[in-house]
Write an enzyme that holds these catalytic residues in place. Structure first.
Site, PDB file in Angstrom:
ATOM      1  N   TYR A   1     -11.085-106.650 -13.066  1.00 26.11           N
ATOM      2  CA  TYR A   1     -11.506-105.254 -12.895  1.00 26.11           C
ATOM      3  C   TYR A   1     -10.542-104.537 -11.949  1.00 26.11           C
ATOM      4  CZ  TYR A   1     -14.174-101.222 -11.335  1.00 26.11           C
ATOM      5  OH  TYR A   1     -14.549 -99.946 -10.993  1.00 26.11           O
TER       6      TYR A   1
ATOM      7  N   GLU B   1     -22.087 -97.355 -11.725  1.00 29.26           N
ATOM      8  CA  GLU B   1     -22.086 -97.034 -10.291  1.00 29.26           C
ATOM      9  C   GLU B   1     -23.495 -96.698  -9.821  1.00 29.26           C
ATOM     10  OE1 GLU B   1     -19.852 -97.417  -8.008  1.00 29.26           O
ATOM     11  OE2 GLU B   1     -18.006 -97.646  -9.167  1.00 29.26           O
TER      12      GLU B   1
ATOM     13  N   TRP C   1     -21.181-104.896  -6.323  1.00 29.73           N
ATOM     14  CA  TRP C   1     -20.486-104.489  -7.539  1.00 29.73           C
ATOM     15  C   TRP C   1     -20.326-105.678  -8.473  1.00 29.73           C
ATOM     16  CZ3 TRP C   1     -20.087-100.644 -10.494  1.00 29.73           C
ATOM     17  CH2 TRP C   1     -19.108-100.584 -11.485  1.00 29.73           C
TER      18      TRP C   1
END
Length: 189
Positions: free
Chosen positions: A21, A43, A51
């Site tokens: 990522y 998000e 995350w």
């Protein structure tokens, strides 16, 4: 793949999914409304979680949300909300699930007004990424006056789960802000 020691600190010793990522997505300028919506959903789901947890559920979200199809999600009713709340592959927080539908509707309204969500979003920075070259992770802010303004405007447009910290993280993710540390090979030139 960048050298382990050159990546931004948060990705150096991270699981492979987080490294990929970082190397392939984070901080890369995107003007693709489909991607911008996907990251907005993720998000918002991340609020209060790591995350890596949400990134690990990304494919489950893609499946559950019909490939992040905004127009379809904007039409979701109670049956769809119940289906999502029963899906163990996503974050099953009632407020976060409701925000996906609400944000899809708001996203579509912004697209109608501005021609694309990308035009709206990139208009905040005159179409050019804000490039920071911090040298230490401690220098990277969690919010800025820019994220404050965007957050306030998104809320006024009916979005939720778009507080200034979430918005700053979103701006970083989609490349409106490039906070790759100085020396990171993934930083823009």
């Amino acid at each position: 793949m960048p050298d382990q020691d050159q990546r931004c600190a948060w990705a150096r010793n991270a699981p492979d999914l987080m490294k990929a990522y970082h190397d392939e997505e984070w901080g890369r300028p995107s003007r693709d409304d489909a991607y911008l919506f996907e990251l907005l959903v993720l998000e918002g789901a991340q609020a209060g979680l790591s995350w890596s947890t949400v990134l690990g559920k990304r494919e489950n979200y893609r499946r559950a949300l019909h490939g992040f199809d905004r127009s379809r999600i904007a039409g979701y009713g109670q049956e769809d909300t119940d289906r999502l709340l029963a899906d163990p592959g996503i974050v099953r927080n009632r407020l976060k699930v409701a925000s996906v539908v609400r944000n899809a509707r708001s996203f579509e309204r912004v697209r109608e007004e501005h021609g694309s969500f990308a035009a709206y979003l990139w208009g905040w920075v005159d179409g050019e990424p804000v490039v920071n070259r911090f040298t230490e992770p401690s220098q990277v802010p969690v919010s800025t006056p820019l994220s404050d303004r965007v957050s306030k405007d998104l809320k006024a447009r009916g979005f939720n789960f778009v507080g200034t910290t979430i918005v700053y993280s979103y701006l970083q993710a989609v490349g409106v802000v490039d906070d790759h540390l100085a020396g990171c090979p993934a930083a823009s030139a």
